[in-house]
Design a protein around this motif. Structure first.
Motif, PDB file in Angstrom:
ATOM      1  N   GLY A   1      52.425  20.494  -1.041  1.00 21.04           N
ATOM      2  CA  GLY A   1      53.861  21.513  -1.533  1.00 21.04           C
ATOM      3  C   GLY A   1      52.692  23.216  -1.442  1.00 21.04           C
ATOM      4  O   GLY A   1      53.324  23.843  -0.228  1.00 21.04           O
ATOM      5  N   ILE A   2      51.970  23.263  -2.055  1.00 20.19           N
ATOM      6  CA  ILE A   2      50.986  24.232  -2.112  1.00 20.19           C
ATOM      7  C   ILE A   2      50.255  24.878  -0.917  1.00 20.19           C
ATOM      8  O   ILE A   2      50.599  26.381  -0.451  1.00 20.19           O
ATOM      9  CB  ILE A   2      49.520  23.724  -3.526  1.00 20.19           C
ATOM     10  CG1 ILE A   2      50.761  24.361  -4.524  1.00 20.19           C
ATOM     11  CG2 ILE A   2      48.797  25.060  -3.209  1.00 20.19           C
ATOM     12  CD1 ILE A   2      49.449  23.907  -5.979  1.00 20.19           C
ATOM     13  N   ARG A   3      49.972  24.291   0.353  1.00 22.91           N
ATOM     14  CA  ARG A   3      49.221  23.981   1.240  1.00 22.91           C
ATOM     15  C   ARG A   3      49.852  24.686   2.729  1.00 22.91           C
ATOM     16  O   ARG A   3      49.387  25.205   2.930  1.00 22.91           O
ATOM     17  CB  ARG A   3      48.373  22.800   1.431  1.00 22.91           C
ATOM     18  CG  ARG A   3      47.403  22.776   2.298  1.00 22.91           C
ATOM     19  CD  ARG A   3      46.776  21.830   2.664  1.00 22.91           C
ATOM     20  NE  ARG A   3      47.513  20.603   2.981  1.00 22.91           N
ATOM     21  CZ  ARG A   3      48.395  19.941   4.207  1.00 22.91           C
ATOM     22  NH1 ARG A   3      47.883  21.162   5.666  1.00 22.91           N
ATOM     23  NH2 ARG A   3      48.861  18.757   4.400  1.00 22.91           N
TER      24      ARG A   3
ATOM     25  N   THR B   1      56.971  15.338  -1.053  1.00 23.14           N
ATOM     26  CA  THR B   1      56.102  15.939  -1.184  1.00 23.14           C
ATOM     27  C   THR B   1      54.945  15.718  -2.258  1.00 23.14           C
ATOM     28  O   THR B   1      55.551  16.587  -3.446  1.00 23.14           O
ATOM     29  CB  THR B   1      56.595  17.304   0.005  1.00 23.14           C
ATOM     30  OG1 THR B   1      57.324  17.269   0.337  1.00 23.14           O
ATOM     31  CG2 THR B   1      55.666  18.817  -0.296  1.00 23.14           C
ATOM     32  N   SER B   2      53.899  15.669  -1.706  1.00 23.50           N
ATOM     33  CA  SER B   2      53.138  15.874  -2.909  1.00 23.50           C
ATOM     34  C   SER B   2      52.436  17.632  -3.796  1.00 23.50           C
ATOM     35  O   SER B   2      52.927  18.390  -2.566  1.00 23.50           O
ATOM     36  CB  SER B   2      51.925  16.134  -3.139  1.00 23.50           C
ATOM     37  OG  SER B   2      51.091  16.641  -2.024  1.00 23.50           O
ATOM     38  N   TRP B   3      52.606  17.999  -4.110  1.00 23.01           N
ATOM     39  CA  TRP B   3      52.277  19.644  -4.408  1.00 23.01           C
ATOM     40  C   TRP B   3      51.093  19.937  -3.992  1.00 23.01           C
ATOM     41  O   TRP B   3      50.853  20.719  -3.927  1.00 23.01           O
ATOM     42  CB  TRP B   3      51.767  19.291  -6.492  1.00 23.01           C
ATOM     43  CG  TRP B   3      53.182  19.276  -7.237  1.00 23.01           C
ATOM     44  CD1 TRP B   3      53.197  18.138  -8.268  1.00 23.01           C
ATOM     45  CD2 TRP B   3      53.727  20.211  -8.299  1.00 23.01           C
ATOM     46  NE1 TRP B   3      54.367  18.413  -8.708  1.00 23.01           N
ATOM     47  CE2 TRP B   3      54.797  19.327  -8.728  1.00 23.01           C
ATOM     48  CE3 TRP B   3      54.124  21.787  -7.098  1.00 23.01           C
ATOM     49  CZ2 TRP B   3      56.068  20.784  -8.902  1.00 23.01           C
ATOM     50  CZ3 TRP B   3      55.350  21.934  -8.011  1.00 23.01           C
ATOM     51  CH2 TRP B   3      56.542  21.761  -8.354  1.00 23.01           C
TER      52      TRP B   3
ATOM     53  N   LEU C   1      59.698  20.178   4.242  1.00 27.56           N
ATOM     54  CA  LEU C   1      58.071  20.124   4.995  1.00 27.56           C
ATOM     55  C   LEU C   1      58.561  19.271   6.522  1.00 27.56           C
ATOM     56  O   LEU C   1      58.085  19.674   7.603  1.00 27.56           O
ATOM     57  CB  LEU C   1      57.071  19.825   4.369  1.00 27.56           C
ATOM     58  CG  LEU C   1      55.942  20.787   3.209  1.00 27.56           C
ATOM     59  CD1 LEU C   1      54.805  20.453   2.442  1.00 27.56           C
ATOM     60  CD2 LEU C   1      56.077  22.593   4.358  1.00 27.56           C
ATOM     61  N   ASP C   2      58.895  18.684   5.501  1.00 25.64           N
ATOM     62  CA  ASP C   2      59.489  16.920   7.361  1.00 25.64           C
ATOM     63  C   ASP C   2      60.421  17.710   8.130  1.00 25.64           C
ATOM     64  O   ASP C   2      60.409  17.573   9.697  1.00 25.64           O
ATOM     65  CB  ASP C   2      59.893  15.991   6.427  1.00 25.64           C
ATOM     66  CG  ASP C   2      58.779  15.199   5.537  1.00 25.64           C
ATOM     67  OD1 ASP C   2      58.016  14.749   7.187  1.00 25.64           O
ATOM     68  OD2 ASP C   2      58.773  14.680   4.971  1.00 25.64           O
TER      69      ASP C   2
ATOM     70  N   ILE D   1      57.070  26.630  -3.303  1.00 24.53           N
ATOM     71  CA  ILE D   1      56.730  25.518  -3.889  1.00 24.53           C
ATOM     72  C   ILE D   1      57.474  24.769  -4.842  1.00 24.53           C
ATOM     73  O   ILE D   1      58.350  23.313  -3.975  1.00 24.53           O
ATOM     74  CB  ILE D   1      55.272  26.297  -4.285  1.00 24.53           C
ATOM     75  CG1 ILE D   1      54.361  26.704  -3.390  1.00 24.53           C
ATOM     76  CG2 ILE D   1      54.892  24.792  -4.767  1.00 24.53           C
ATOM     77  CD1 ILE D   1      53.102  27.579  -3.567  1.00 24.53           C
ATOM     78  N   PRO D   2      58.190  25.072  -5.723  1.00 25.30           N
ATOM     79  CA  PRO D   2      58.530  24.083  -6.337  1.00 25.30           C
ATOM     80  C   PRO D   2      60.453  23.770  -5.683  1.00 25.30           C
ATOM     81  O   PRO D   2      60.051  22.617  -5.872  1.00 25.30           O
ATOM     82  CB  PRO D   2      58.500  25.071  -7.349  1.00 25.30           C
ATOM     83  CG  PRO D   2      58.590  26.435  -7.392  1.00 25.30           C
ATOM     84  CD  PRO D   2      57.708  25.988  -6.096  1.00 25.30           C
ATOM     85  N   LEU D   3      60.241  24.630  -5.399  1.00 24.48           N
ATOM     86  CA  LEU D   3      61.990  23.820  -4.591  1.00 24.48           C
ATOM     87  C   LEU D   3      61.185  22.534  -3.194  1.00 24.48           C
ATOM     88  O   LEU D   3      61.959  21.727  -3.551  1.00 24.48           O
ATOM     89  CB  LEU D   3      62.272  24.981  -4.168  1.00 24.48           C
ATOM     90  CG  LEU D   3      63.066  26.419  -4.239  1.00 24.48           C
ATOM     91  CD1 LEU D   3      63.916  27.048  -2.981  1.00 24.48           C
ATOM     92  CD2 LEU D   3      64.702  25.120  -4.902  1.00 24.48           C
TER      93      LEU D   3
END
Lengths: 677, 150
Positions: free
Chosen positions: A515-517, A510-512, A342-343, A555-557
């Motif tokens: 990740g989902i968002r 990254t938090s779950w 994400l970063d 998401i899990p990745l």
């Protein structure tokens, strides 16, 4: 005046203008030939029952995407060949071993809401390393802060004050906070150039996460001295200090494959190389004379200030006749990598906008053709994702279309033979295999090169191959996710959305929830595409699985790869030599961080203002920073009222903007500081 | 204007005096008394303190080449430098010899930010071409290169 405009500069015995031209002809010729051959084959293999428009559209998409990997492939092949043959990059003049250094160099550390202790710890480590050499006294450090958060601003000043006490004698450490961060980093550097730049012959531009060993900085300055027509020398930065799986994977790829890629670029770019905005030394006067960036007409993202200034500055300095080199053998130049997907994507959003803005400069007058290639490569780094996405969509679309609208085998009545739509499956598979080979082969060369050099520092050949397979598996799965991200970015930019200027996260995972968002839509696209392909384009299902699976696992990745896996050991996957034997400069920067952090850890502005000396240091620095920005009379009155209402002991009831104003109002601040006690 | 009544004058004076290492109780009480008569606002208070210190320091100023303002600035800088150069403090200045003042000046020069050398970075012109004319230009150059006179 640069001499580069004359032929004199090219009379370097090791590398003639003709040889460089021949290198470019070889590289681009082979790229073009390979791409043309593959495109002709693709044209033959394509289904025969598609329209002529679709045929050409697919062909153009294929030509561009295949050309992209072909350029990467041939560049890496030549890079490998150069690395195996030579230990030094040829062409540039190298200083004698006992050459003196009499010119002053300013080391610029731009900072934007960064961790002040981490930045200053790196600066102190570099200064200490420079202090070991007599030439170290020719360097001064400038912390050029653009921080907008007043808490961080004050922390930076405290860190400057405390670091200065430990600085080696003869090396100065200056700090300046810019009241308005006009034109972001390029404006920050320009402000330095126009105010203090003329005191120095060279400036070494760093990023807040950069680290360069003293020996390399001195070598860079000496190289500039013996090459008077050179405007820029770029030292390729190597990723270090990675902790998360994602960052360590990039650290490993950069270390193992990066060298080949860099050598390939240096091979054909020669004195027309690029500048990446940091870890590069620049001739100050050349920069002042030729790199004043214009402001484009119109609004962001395409108008306004130039976002990715580095490529443009390299093109402008080259346009003025100065030379720009990238030297892969300059080691000890480090940077850090975003810790998560994400970063990484967040940084990509900014870079994507900056590179797309270059379209305007790509078609500008008097730009060197190689500079145009740099712009093109930058643009293609992001555009290729959208092209790849379109290619996949059309490929799947054709098969789905055929499901709903089966081909007409008999178009006329009383026809004897049916007209079969022809699609050369095996030919297409062969092209796919060729593409994969071209993608993986440079990486294999990188592994072979490292093994050839010993490879023990990487945990041995077994660990290297293990790293290669895991890296490729992760890259294959994450590539579709990044493709969707980058395609979205392009669409956003084309529809006029500006990226803004966000502070880069350098540590947190990254938090779950995040990740989902951030990835739910990619997962949804993956599931939707899988269902569609399974039902209506079944023949493609398994071929598309690596792509759709990557999307479904986004998401899990993303979350799991942002975590730290395994303990530090030589036997861990993705091990690089800098992890086994950590260079002194990395060790000392970590040591300094622990020590410096104590001054500001868990201390807010209020707590720091209780220390008179910090208040005095801040007031002293105000005169250097320049005039206060306009806060508006309402805000000023509000702050005055809030401060006057304080009953003692201070209060945190001030917004960030209000705190910022308070830091500018010397007298109000002194009163506030007293009440804080 | 922030009225002085918003602050506890004694606290402010004490803090200010302490920050200047004037920590004798007699000085502080004398200051408090004087200030309550003469000073009406916070701004005035700060000015008054500056003037007071200046008049005090004049008597110990040995280097005649320094202006009063420069000397005050020097003292302020030395105060800031206190943490960096432990051997200097306001008390050192009170008993300063000319040698020490020279040392102080040196310390100040090192502490001072590098003097500015203002220059202008001329804005570069980037003229955006029509892509078609750019293509034609390169085509022309290419032909010239391939078939033109050497």
């Amino acid at each position: 005046m640069p001499l580069a405009a004359s032929n004199e500069v090219f009379a370097v015995p090791l590398l003639s203008r003709r040889r460089v031209k021949f290198r470019r002809i070889k590289l681009f010729g082979l790229t073009l030939l390979t791409t043309l051959w593959a495109s002709v084959k693709w044209s033959e293999f394509m289904p025969t029952d598609i329209s002529l428009f679709m045929h050409w559209f697919l062909l153009i998409l294929f030509f561009l995407t295949f050309g992209w990997i072909s350029l990467y492939f041939w560049s890496a092949v030549f890079g490998f060949w150069e690395l195996v043959r030579k230990s030094r990059y040829e062409g540039i003049k190298y200083p004698a071993k006992d050459a003196e250094l009499n010119a002053k160099t300013a080391i610029l550390v731009p900072s934007y809401n960064e961790d002040a202790a981490a930045v200053m710890a790196r600066v102190l480590a570099m200064a200490e390393d420079l202090g070991k050499y007599s030439e170290g006294k020719q360097f001064d450090f400038f912390i050029l802060s653009d921080s907008t958060n007043p808490e961080i601003w004050l922390q930076e000043e405290v860190m400057w004050f405390e670091t200065k006490k430990q600085f080696p004698q003869g090396i100065n450490l200056y700090y300046r906070h810019r009241p308005r961060n006009t034109a972001r980093k390029s404006g920050n550097i320009e402000d330095f150039c126009t105010r203090w730049g003329s005191n120095y012959k060279y400036m070494l531009v760093l990023d807040a996460d950069s680290l360069i060993v003293g020996k390399t900085m001195i070598q860079m300055a000496k190289l500039m001295e013996v090459n008077p027509t050179t405007g820029i020398i770029q030292a390729p930065p190597q990723i270090v200090n990675a902790q998360s799986f994602f960052a360590r994977l990039h650290q490993f790829s950069g270390k193992v494959y990066g060298r080949i890629v860099m050598a390939g670029q240096a091979y054909w770019q020669a004195w027309d190389s690029n500048y990446w905005g940091h870890n590069a030394i620049i001739r100050v006067q050349a920069f002042i004379d030729s790199c004043g960036l214009p402001v484009f007409k119109g609004k962001a993202p395409f108008g306004g200030h130039i976002l990715s200034h580095d490529f443009v500055e390299a093109a402008l300095i080259r346009r003025a006749g100065w030379l720009a080199w990238m030297l892969p053998e300059l080691e000890g130049s480090y940077e850090e990598c975003p810790p998560s997907m994400l970063d990484f994507a967040s940084r990509d959003r900014r870079w994507c906008q900056g590179n797309l803005q270059h379209i305007r400069i790509l078609i500008s007058s008097k730009i060197h053709p190689v500079s145009r290639v740099h712009f093109m490569v930058g643009i293609m780094s992001y555009l290729s994702s959208l092209l790849w996405c379109l290619l996949l969509l059309l490929g799947v679309g054709i098969v789905v279309w055929r499901y709903f609208f089966p081909p007409a085998y008999f178009t006329q009545s009383k026809e004897l033979f049916p007209s079969w739509p022809i699609f050369n499956v095996w030919g297409t598979i062969a092209l796919f295999v060729l593409s994969m080979v071209m993608l993986f082969f440079p990486k294999i060369l990188g592994i072979l090169y490292v093994i050839g050099k010993g490879g023990k520092q990487y945990g041995g050949a077994g660990k290297l191959w293990q790293g290669f397979f895991v890296e490729n598996l992760f890259s294959a799965l994450s590539a579709p996710v990044m493709m969707l991200f980058q395609s979205k970015f392009i669409v956003e930019i084309l529809s006029g959305m500006d990226s803004g200027w966000k502070t880069q996260n350098r540590t947190a995972g990254t938090s779950w929830q995040d990740g989902i968002r951030m990835h739910w839509w990619q997962t949804a696209v993956g599931i939707g595409a899988s269902v569609l392909i399974y039902n209506y384009a079944h023949t493609l299902f398994y071929w598309m699985l690596p792509i759709t699976l990557g999307m479904m696992l986004a998401i899990p990745l993303s979350v799991l790869s942002s975590r730290v896996w395994g303990k530090k050991s030589k036997q861990r996957i993705f091990t690089i030599p800098e992890e086994v034997h950590e260079p002194d400069i990395l060790q000392s920067s970590k040591r300094h961080f622990k020590q410096l952090e104590q001054f500001i850890a868990d201390k807010d502005m209020l707590t720091l203002l209780k220390n008179d000396i910090y208040v005095s240091a801040h007031i002293y620095l105000l005169a250097i920073n320049g005039p206060m920005p306009d806060f508006g009379s309402d805000l000023i009155k509000r702050v005055q009222h809030k401060v006057s209402s304080l009953s003692g002991g201070g209060d945190e009831n001030l917004s960030l903007d209000e705190k910022r104003y308070l830091l500018y109002d010397e007298k109000l601040l002194q009163g506030y500081a007293v009440l804080c006690k | 204007m922030v009225a002085i009544k918003l602050y506890q004058p004694e606290d402010l004076i004490k803090s200010y005096a302490l920050s200047w290492h004037i920590d004798s109780a007699a000085t502080v009480s004398a200051l408090s008394e004087k200030i309550s008569k003469e000073v009406k606002s916070f701004d005035e208070l700060l000015n008054w303190l500056d003037n007071y210190l200046l008049s005090q320091l004049k008597s110990i100023k040995k280097d005649k080449s320094l202006s009063d303002e420069q000397f005050l600035a020097l003292v302020k800088v030395v105060y800031l430098q206190h943490e960096l150069y432990q051997d200097f403090s306001i008390f050192d200045i009170a008993s300063a010899t000319e040698d020490k003042l020279i040392k102080l000046q040196e310390a100040m020069s090192e502490y001072k930010f590098l003097p500015e050398k203002k220059v202008v970075m001329p804005e570069q012109k980037i003229k955006v071409y029509n892509p078609f004319s750019l293509f034609l230009q390169y085509l022309k150059k290419g032909f010239h290169h391939a078939f033109g006179r050497k």
